[in-house]
Design a protein around this motif. Structure first.
Motif, short mmCIF file in Angstrom:
data_model
loop_
_atom_site.label_atom_id
_atom_site.label_comp_id
_atom_site.label_asym_id
_atom_site.label_seq_id
_atom_site.Cartn_x
_atom_site.Cartn_y
_atom_site.Cartn_z
N ARG A 1 0.84 -1.19 0.00
CA ARG A 1 0.00 0.00 0.00
C ARG A 1 0.88 1.25 0.00
N ASP A 2 1.96 1.21 0.78
CA ASP A 2 2.88 2.35 0.80
C ASP A 2 3.44 2.65 -0.60
N TRP A 3 3.67 1.60 -1.36
CA TRP A 3 4.21 1.80 -2.70
C TRP A 3 3.10 2.11 -3.71
N GLY A 4 1.87 2.11 -3.27
CA GLY A 4 0.77 2.36 -4.20
C GLY A 4 0.48 1.19 -5.11
N LEU A 5 0.90 0.00 -4.70
CA LEU A 5 0.71 -1.16 -5.56
C LEU A 5 -0.56 -1.95 -5.25
N VAL A 6 -1.09 -1.77 -4.05
CA VAL A 6 -2.42 -2.35 -3.79
C VAL A 6 -3.29 -1.31 -3.10
N HIS A 7 -4.60 -1.50 -3.30
CA HIS A 7 -5.57 -0.65 -2.64
C HIS A 7 -6.31 -1.51 -1.63
N VAL A 8 -6.47 -0.99 -0.45
CA VAL A 8 -7.18 -1.72 0.59
C VAL A 8 -8.61 -1.21 0.61
N GLU A 9 -9.55 -2.14 0.46
CA GLU A 9 -10.95 -1.73 0.39
C GLU A 9 -11.77 -2.47 1.42
N ARG A 10 -12.75 -1.77 1.95
CA ARG A 10 -13.62 -2.37 2.96
C ARG A 10 -15.03 -2.41 2.35
N SER A 11 -15.61 -3.58 2.27
CA SER A 11 -16.98 -3.63 1.77
C SER A 11 -17.87 -2.91 2.78
N PRO A 12 -19.00 -2.32 2.30
CA PRO A 12 -19.81 -1.46 3.18
C PRO A 12 -20.15 -2.09 4.52
N GLY A 13 -20.93 -3.14 4.55
CA GLY A 13 -21.38 -3.62 5.85
C GLY A 13 -20.51 -4.72 6.43
N SER A 14 -19.19 -4.56 6.39
CA SER A 14 -18.35 -5.68 6.80
C SER A 14 -17.07 -5.18 7.46
N ARG A 15 -16.50 -5.99 8.30
CA ARG A 15 -15.25 -5.60 8.92
C ARG A 15 -14.05 -6.06 8.08
N GLN A 16 -14.37 -6.82 7.06
CA GLN A 16 -13.28 -7.43 6.31
C GLN A 16 -12.72 -6.51 5.23
N VAL A 17 -11.40 -6.49 5.10
CA VAL A 17 -10.82 -5.70 4.02
C VAL A 17 -10.43 -6.64 2.89
N VAL A 18 -10.53 -6.13 1.68
CA VAL A 18 -10.01 -6.89 0.55
C VAL A 18 -8.91 -6.08 -0.10
N TYR A 19 -7.96 -6.81 -0.70
CA TYR A 19 -6.82 -6.17 -1.32
C TYR A 19 -6.97 -6.23 -2.83
N ARG A 20 -6.94 -5.06 -3.45
CA ARG A 20 -7.05 -5.02 -4.91
C ARG A 20 -5.72 -4.50 -5.46
N PRO A 21 -5.13 -5.27 -6.38
CA PRO A 21 -3.84 -4.81 -6.92
C PRO A 21 -4.04 -3.66 -7.89
N GLU A 22 -3.07 -2.77 -7.91
CA GLU A 22 -3.08 -1.73 -8.95
C GLU A 22 -2.67 -2.40 -10.25
N THR A 23 -3.56 -2.40 -11.24
CA THR A 23 -3.20 -3.09 -12.49
C THR A 23 -2.72 -2.12 -13.55
N ASP A 24 -2.87 -0.83 -13.30
CA ASP A 24 -2.27 0.13 -14.23
C ASP A 24 -0.79 0.19 -13.90
N LEU A 25 -0.03 -0.66 -14.59
CA LEU A 25 1.38 -0.80 -14.21
C LEU A 25 2.16 0.48 -14.39
#
Lengths: 181, 181
Positions: free
Chosen positions: A66-90
């Motif tokens: 995340r510090d490098w801007g290579l993944v985005h951490v996202e939290r679904s609305p009604g949930s405590r769980q985070v999902v990791y989405r990779p930055e695909t725009d290389l």
DNA sequence: ACGAACTTTCAATAGTTTCTGAAAGTACGA
DNA sequence: TCGTACTTTCAGAAACTATTGAAAGTTCGT
């Protein structure tokens, strides 16, 4: 064999080993490779299972990415769980990396080089003179690299330069492929 | 204070710490910095004393530097002693480094990427498709970087590109300096 | 405001890389 | 060819880095 699971495995492994050339911890690089290989964003558990690493390590790797801007951490609305989405725009990802390295490495190096050259300017010995001239030539080169990086960061470089170069390499590659068919 | 000995010391130290960003062992980087800071080529003893490292370490570092084309090992005619002379044409030195890294990193990466993409071409699942497209975009970017590196190796890049960029950065820098005076 | 569900931190451990120094190797002059 | 003056190698020690997993911290629904 050679289904997408086994390709994913190879890719993750290889990317991880490449990381060490770039000062990226292997586990961190593997997590990024894994995320890229998955169609959707993953939660931490999926990564823990998929890569057989500890929860803590996944968290550390994700934070660094995340510090490098290579993944985005996202939290679904009604949930405590985070999902990791990779930055695909290389290109964006590389821009982030270049910027961070420039700040961490080139900028301080240039500053110190200039400081040293300035101090050596005040000295008359032949020894100081040789040393100063060598530092100057390093400064010129690092300054150029720095300027190129800056130009890349401003967004022009890949388009302006890359295109010419890409055309040549695409032609070369197309030549090879067509030879095969 | 701040004579050339103390500047040399700082330079050696800083250069050594930079090495770690580039996958070069600190001792190796320090030896190179030391050589650059000396007006003439040094023998092993001078380095052992100057950097307070063991004879063995100096030999290892020198060998690695020689592999990278960063130092030349010379033997005076009637003597058993070798002296180490640093390559001061930095552009040549960088060319060597780029070439070696290209061979070690980009070339295998590109080859594997292309292999994986080929295998994924044969698969119909949506998952494989997403993965393949991502690998393709990585391939495009790495291919471009590779082509740029190759163009640099052929000797044109610094002149062709560097110049434009350098002019801009020189102007910027000159502006700053003149402001000071 | 509380408790459940999850993430993050960090001290301890495991693993890796780097450095040392003594032993082996090499090249030169006689 | 031998002895000397050097360099190189390499097994083990030291230093450093990465990983684990349990404890602490967060955040959300109720």
């Amino acid at each position: 064999m050679s289904d997408s699971a086994s390709i994913r495995h190879d890719f993750v492994q290889f990317w991880g080993s490449l990381g060490s050339y770039w000062g990226i911890p292997p586990a961190t690089a593997r997590v990024y490779a894994w995320l890229i290989s998955q169609p959707q964003a993953c939660n931490a558990d999926a990564i823990v299972e998929g890569l057989e690493m500890s929860r803590g390590a996944v968290s550390m790797a994700a934070r660094e990415l995340r510090d490098w801007g290579l993944v985005h951490v996202e939290r679904s609305p009604g949930s405590r769980q985070v999902v990791y989405r990779p930055e695909t725009d290389l290109e964006l990802a590389i821009r982030n990396i270049v910027e961070m390295r420039k700040r961490r490495e080139w900028d301080p190096l240039l500053a110190r080089l200039r400081g040293w050259i300035g101090e050596l300017d005040g000295q008359r010995s032949a020894e100081a003179e040789v040393f100063r001239e060598r530092l100057r030539s390093i400064e010129a080169l690092v300054g150029m690299a720095d300027a190129m990086a800056e130009s890349f960061l401003k967004g022009g470089l890949v388009q302006k330069l890359g295109l010419k170069v890409l055309v040549a390499s695409a032609q070369r590659r197309r030549g090879k492929k067509e030879g095969k068919r």
